[in-house]
Scaffold this active site. Structure first.
Site, short mmCIF file in Angstrom:
data_model
loop_
_atom_site.label_atom_id
_atom_site.label_comp_id
_atom_site.label_asym_id
_atom_site.label_seq_id
_atom_site.Cartn_x
_atom_site.Cartn_y
_atom_site.Cartn_z
N ASP A 46 -53.09 -39.47 14.19
CA ASP A 46 -52.38 -40.74 13.46
C ASP A 46 -53.04 -40.54 12.15
OD1 ASP A 46 -50.91 -42.93 12.95
OD2 ASP A 46 -52.45 -44.04 13.88
N GLY B 291 -59.05 -48.47 15.63
CA GLY B 291 -58.78 -48.29 17.28
C GLY B 291 -57.86 -49.14 18.07
N CYS C 218 -58.08 -39.60 14.25
CA CYS C 218 -58.08 -40.44 13.01
C CYS C 218 -57.97 -42.06 13.63
CB CYS C 218 -56.70 -40.16 12.29
SG CYS C 218 -56.84 -38.34 11.92
N ALA C 219 -59.07 -42.49 14.34
CA ALA C 219 -59.13 -43.77 15.09
C ALA C 219 -59.06 -44.93 14.27
CB ALA C 219 -60.19 -43.61 16.14
N CYS D 119 -47.15 -43.79 9.86
CA CYS D 119 -46.46 -45.13 9.68
C CYS D 119 -45.84 -44.80 8.25
CB CYS D 119 -47.43 -46.36 9.85
SG CYS D 119 -48.82 -46.52 8.80
N ASP E 246 -63.48 -40.68 13.21
CA ASP E 246 -63.00 -41.28 11.77
C ASP E 246 -64.13 -40.77 10.73
OD1 ASP E 246 -60.35 -43.00 10.99
OD2 ASP E 246 -62.21 -43.27 9.50
#
EC number: 2.1.1.-
Length: 410
Positions: free
Chosen positions: A309, A245, A241-242, A362, A265
Site C-alpha cells: 500500500d 496499520g 508499507c503498514a 489511494c 514502515d
C-alpha cells in the site's frame, strides 16, 4: 443562525495555523478543541465543520473576497464571513434572512459583491471546485474532462463515516446494536462483511466500544484491499508499507490471529501507533519492523502474501483531508511516482513463488497506479500474472478513490 464570537475566533485562529503556519488541519483543529474544555459537542462541531469546509473551499472563498496573495488575519475573517453568507444562501428560506454580526471584522464584507463573484466562479472549474491550477490540469489530462468534472465535484462532498467492525472481538450486528444504545444509527453495506455506515458524524472515538477495540474507522474502499490478498489462517504475511496499520489490523482479523504478520514502515512513530492499535484490537499475530538498508534482502521469498500500500498523493481521499490539495506540488507527485515503482520492483522480491501480492494506492491518478502495474508486467511479466484489479470512485460508488491490483508470482 447566531454566530458566537469565541467560536468564530477559534475558527479564524485555526485557519491561520493551517495556511500561515502550515500545520496539518486535523492537528490544528484537535489542538484548538483541547484548548477549551467548556465547549460542548455543538460548539466543537461548529469549529471543526466550519474549519474543514473553509479549507475545502479555500480557493473559491479567496476568489469571492478578492483577497491578495499575501494574507493577514483580516482576510481569514472575510473568508469566514463569506462562507456563512454562502451557506445561508443555499440553506432553507428561514436562513435567507441571515446577516453577519455587526463586528468590525465584517465591516468591509460586501454581501452583494460576494454573491456576484460566486456566480462568476461557477463558470471556472478550478475556482468553483477549489483546486490549484496545476492539479486541475493534471486531473483533466489523466482522467479526461468528463470524468475529472465528476470526480473533483465528488471529492468536495463530505465523506461518510464508515466503520470496520473488528471480527476478533465482535460482529457488525452486535456493534450496530451497541451503537443504537448510544443513539448512533448505523446501516450495513452489502459489499463489506464487517462494514457499518453511520448516520451523520457522531463522535465514535469516545465510546467504550472504540476503546475496547470493537471497531476502527475505515473507508469502504480501504476495507476492500485486505480481502483481495486472499489470506488464510497460518500464513506468513508482510505488510510492507503498514503506516499506522489500518489494513494490517484487517489482515490480522481475516487470519483469525493465526499465522504471522510482519508490519513494516520507514517511520518508527507510525509503527508505535500500530502497536497501540494492535493491543486495543487484540491482534496478537503481528510484529513491527523498521525498514533498514538490508531488511528487504533478508526477507526475500519469505512471504505467502505481500501488501504494498505504497505512499501516494492521497488525491483519492482529499474529501477527508482537504488541506492536502494546498500542500501538494507537481514535483512532490513526480518524486512519489519514482518511489512507488521502486517499492514495487524491489519489495516484490519478498514474496514466495506462487504467492500473491496486492499493490494499492489511494490516488485517482493512473500514473500513480495502473501505469505502474502495466510497466511492471511489461518488464517482468514472465514472472508475474495479474489476477484481479479494481478502481473505486467517489463519483460512481461513493467510496474513496483507491486502486488495487492482485498479482501472483509464477
Amino acid at each position: 443562525m447566531r454566530i458566537h464570537r469565541p467560536l468564530a475566533d477559534a475558527v479564524v485562529g485555526t485557519l491561520q495555523e493551517i495556511f500561515l503556519n502550515k500545520r496539518q488541519a486535523d492537528r490544528a483543529i484537535e489542538y484548538v478543541l483541547k484548548s477549551n474544555r467548556k465547549w460542548g459537542s455543538r460548539d466543537r462541531g461548529f469549529i471543526a465543520e466550519n474549519t474543514y469546509e473553509i479549507v475545502r473551499w479555500w480557493r473559491m472563498l479567496h476568489f469571492v473576497i478578492e483577497a491578495p496573495e499575501s494574507l493577514n488575519k483580516y482576510h481569514f475573517w472575510q473568508a469566514f464571513g463569506a462562507w456563512q453568507l454562502l451557506k445561508a444562501k443555499h440553506a432553507n428560506s428561514d436562513e435567507a434572512l441571515f446577516r453577519l454580526p455587526d463586528w468590525v471584522e465584517f465591516s468591509k464584507v460586501n454581501t452583494n459583491r460576494i454573491f456576484s463573484r460566486y456566480e462568476e466562479a461557477k463558470n471556472i472549474r478550478k475556482i468553483i471546485e477549489s483546486v490549484p491550477d496545476w492539479l486541475d490540469a493534471l486531473g483533466e489530462a489523466e482522467l479526461g474532462t468528463e470524468k475529472w468534472n465528476k470526480e473533483i465535484h465528488a471529492l468536495n462532498q463530505q465523506a461518510p463515516v464508515i466503520l470496520r467492525v473488528n471480527s476478533l472481538k465482535s460482529n457488525r450486528e452486535h456493534v450496530a446494536d451497541l451503537l443504537g444504545d448510544e443513539d448512533i444509527n448505523a446501516d450495513y453495506n452489502n459489499e463489506l462483511p464487517d462494514g457499518l455506515i453511520l448516520e451523520g458524524r457522531p463522535s465514535v472515538f469516545k465510546t467504550s466500544m472504540f476503546k475496547d477495540g470493537f471497531f476502527e474507522v475505515q473507508d469502504a474502499a480501504s476495507q476492500l484491499v485486505a480481502p483481495m490478498l486472499d489470506v488464510k489462517a497460518g500464513m506468513r504475511v508482510i505488510d510492507a508499507c503498514a503506516g499506522a496499520g489500518g489494513k494490517t489490523l484487517h489482515i490480522a482479523a481475516l487470519m483469525e490471529n493465526k499465522g504471522r504478520i510482519i508490519a513494516m514502515d520507514v517511520e518508527e512513530r507510525k509503527l508505535q501507533e500500530l502497536q497501540k492499535r494492535a493491543r486495543r484490537a487484540g491482534a496478537m499475530n503481528l510484529e513491527t519492523r523498521l525498514i533498514e538498508p538490508k531488511t528487504i534482502k533478508r526477507l526475500q521469498e519469505s512471504a505467502d502474501r505481500l501488501l504494498l500500500d505504497v505512499p501516494c498523493s492521497g488525491l483519492g481521499v482529499i474529501r477527508r483531508n482537504p488541506d492536502a490539495k494546498w500542500k501538494l506540488t507537481p514535483e512532490f507527485i513526480e518524486n512519489l511516482r519514482t518511489i512507488q515503482y521502486t517499492i514495487l520492483t524491489q519489495y516484490s522480491s519478498m514474496l514466495k513463488k506462487g504467492g500473491k501480492m496486492v499493490f494499492a494506492t489511494c490516488s485517482l491518478l493512473p500514473s500513480e497506479s495502473e501505469d505502474h502495474v502495466r510497466r511492471f508486467l511489461a518488464e517482468q511479466g514472465e514472472q508475474w500474472e495479474l489476477l484481479e484489479e479494481r478502481r473505486t470512485s467517489p463519483a460512481e460508488d461513493g467510496y474513496d478513490g483507491f486502486y488495487m491490483a492482485c498479482l501472483q508470482r509464477k
